[in-house]
Design an enzyme around this catalytic site. Sequence first.
Site: not given
Length: 789
Positions: A476, A505, A507, A529, A533, A578
Amino acid sequence: MRLWNQSLLAYGRKMSAAAAGPEPRPASEPHGAGPAAAGEDIAEQRLFRAIRELSAVEPAVRPAAYDAIRSGSSLSIARTLELFDAQMASRHLDLAARWLRSRGTGYYTIGSAGHESNAAVAAALRLTDPALLHYRSGAFYLVRAAQANPRRNGVTDVLLGFVAAAAEPIAGGRHKVFGHPELHVIPQTSTIASHLPRAVGLAFSVERAAKLGLDTPWPRDCLVVASFGDASVNHSTAAGALNTASWCAYQGLPLPLLLVCEDNGIGISVRTPAGWIESASASRPRIKYFAADGADLAQTYDVAAAAANWVRDRRAPAFLHVRAVRLGGHAGTDVESAYRSPAEIAADTARDPLLGTARLLVAAGALTPAEVLDRYEAAKSRVLALAAQVEGAPRLVTAEQVMAPIAPRRPAIVAANLAARSRQVLPGQPRGWQRNPRQPASPPPESAGPLTLAQAINRTLADEMADRETMLVFGEDVARKGGVYGVTRGLLKAFGSGRVFDSPLDEQSILGMALGAGLAGLLPVPEIQYLAYLHNAADQIRGEAATLSFFSRAQYRNPLVVRVPGLAYQLGFGGHFHNDNGLAALRDIPGLVVACPARAADAAAMLRTCLAAAELDGSVCIFLEPIALYHERDLYEPGDGGWLDHYEPLERWAATHVPIGRGRMYGSGQDLTIITFGNGVRLSMRAARTLAADGISCRVLDLRWLAPLPYEDLLRAAAATGRVLVADETRRTGGISETVITTLVDAGFTGRIARVASQDSFVPLGDATATVLLSEGTIEDAARDLVRG
Ligand SMILES: Cc1ncc(C[n+]2csc(CCOP(=O)(O)OP(=O)(O)O)c2C)c(N)n1
Ligand SMILES: [Mg+2]
């Protein structure tokens, strides 16, 4: 022979009365059963009766072998007879599986009964069309085996699988799977639909390889065939794969993929709503839908041939919907009568593909009903005779034997590969990166001054892409944007969209694409990413990539380097997703390599090692990149540049090679060894400086490889001070510190050990982050306690 039949029939009777549940160990069961059991296999008796009742045509002259089996069909009588033999042998394999199970010598009873029209699908394809098959593909496999030159005895292959024989040609006794490299049948796991992302990736990759002028193991005009059941279509993995196939075809990307749904209307006990497969599959964008009645071999062949031509000629995907029945329950242990009425079960017999083919042959005047029955009995004798022969075949007996193909590694060859590349180009000469016509004349990265972690990964990817023409980078946002953090910036321009491209998009599809690319001989470097994920697609690593070598005796491999930006401490971009710091889902996968470089120099060297290991040994590597260190420049003070490294020139790659499983030591302190990795390296080095001011001298070991751990380095570093503090940024439970401490204890380390880790929490947003993550202060406090306490 008679006795076998009787015991086999008796077993069928016994199983229909058994309770549902795991496969029973028939240890207490006598070998063989009495003659009273004969004649009680109801399904078989129904089949016999129906065959006897077929109205025989007695033509004055028998039709010729090359005549069509039915007017308008392209299937000849001779070919029908061959396929009928494969169908019958497949049916007898099912019965043999149950017989072997009843004797405690077989371990697998999921059969193909009712699905034998997949013989016609195999016949409509070529031996060299790579096939990823459903577990009811006995007849397909037997037809493939007969297509080989020299012809293989597929029956023996399958029987060896039932008894888990070490000589079984694909998994060598590790599982019962359909597979053989010479038959271009790639073995599949039991996880339904998990092969479909790979199948899409393979179809994509055979075309992509051709576009790049690269060879694959298959002819240029091959197609990829993948089969699956009707209930499997509902799986999100299947939905994702179908969507990605559609997404690719929609934008004109070539994708020669034949998806074959063998629809028996049920998944174990759950019915598929009538008409569902057609409704869900007939209108997918750019996936052409074909349907065939699996009870009719000639129709199945003709439709499969049309679908195969469509895919082969247009290089576009098709969905072949074959209506089948499931005879004899889901597996040998399944008591179908618990969830299906006798009438329903009996109705399936009327749609038995063997009866359908018998009907065709009798109607064509090729066989009489009596000849069909004779042929059936002859096939049974052949299969059961072979079953008796394989019963005593040697099995795997040691853990070493079982584990040998998990991840065969040749570190010396990997090192030699890097050394050879060092010698290829003399200092001062242009190398791959500069020779690339797309690459504007730019100075080599080693003359660019010290680099950050992100820059070093970027330059290494470029250098490696220049030298390894099979290498693809995708994921991605990696192409046009150059990655969320700029790590793949410039690669699209330098190497073109054939080798650097943005994915949909999804995985699972990204990893499936990579698995297919690896099979096709390419070197895939996908990006996931964020670590958070990876989890929704983890099975593509755990169940697919990591097991392929195991289930194929290393005859198939998954060369793969998955780049995963991850771990925590991102300032300004907070929250769990994140900053995910959980690695437990990767740590326990046998054979998986998990690399985690903390700084630029290690990132470059370790990435080169992973790529060489993937290409040469088929290693499956996760390259975990600590996001918070991507752009870090300093170590102790703002502006000190202590976290930057010079990029090594090519002639020093051999000298600076970092083998898999070698750590890196900082300092030579005598009071304490801090063992850490990733962000923990920088935190620990800063803590060590503070501690030094307090008179505590530390050394810091960066593990660098989280799997396999740097065992020797770990023990040496611990022994050097006799005191170990593990500074672990992953969670306390299931984190890296658990395995480090266990490793030391197992190895007999008797010094003091302590650990500090992050909390068993998800990572919150904002300043609260610091409350759950390992900190420099925590490391310092624990170090003082350990040394002075
Ligand atoms: C991901 C996953 N979930 C559950 C199972 C257990 N399981 C094995 S076969 C099966 C039903 C599959 O039905 P279908 O796709 O229609 O194939 P069929 O057995 O009918 O040929 C299930 C639920 C599995 N193997 N994989
Ligand atoms: Mg089904």
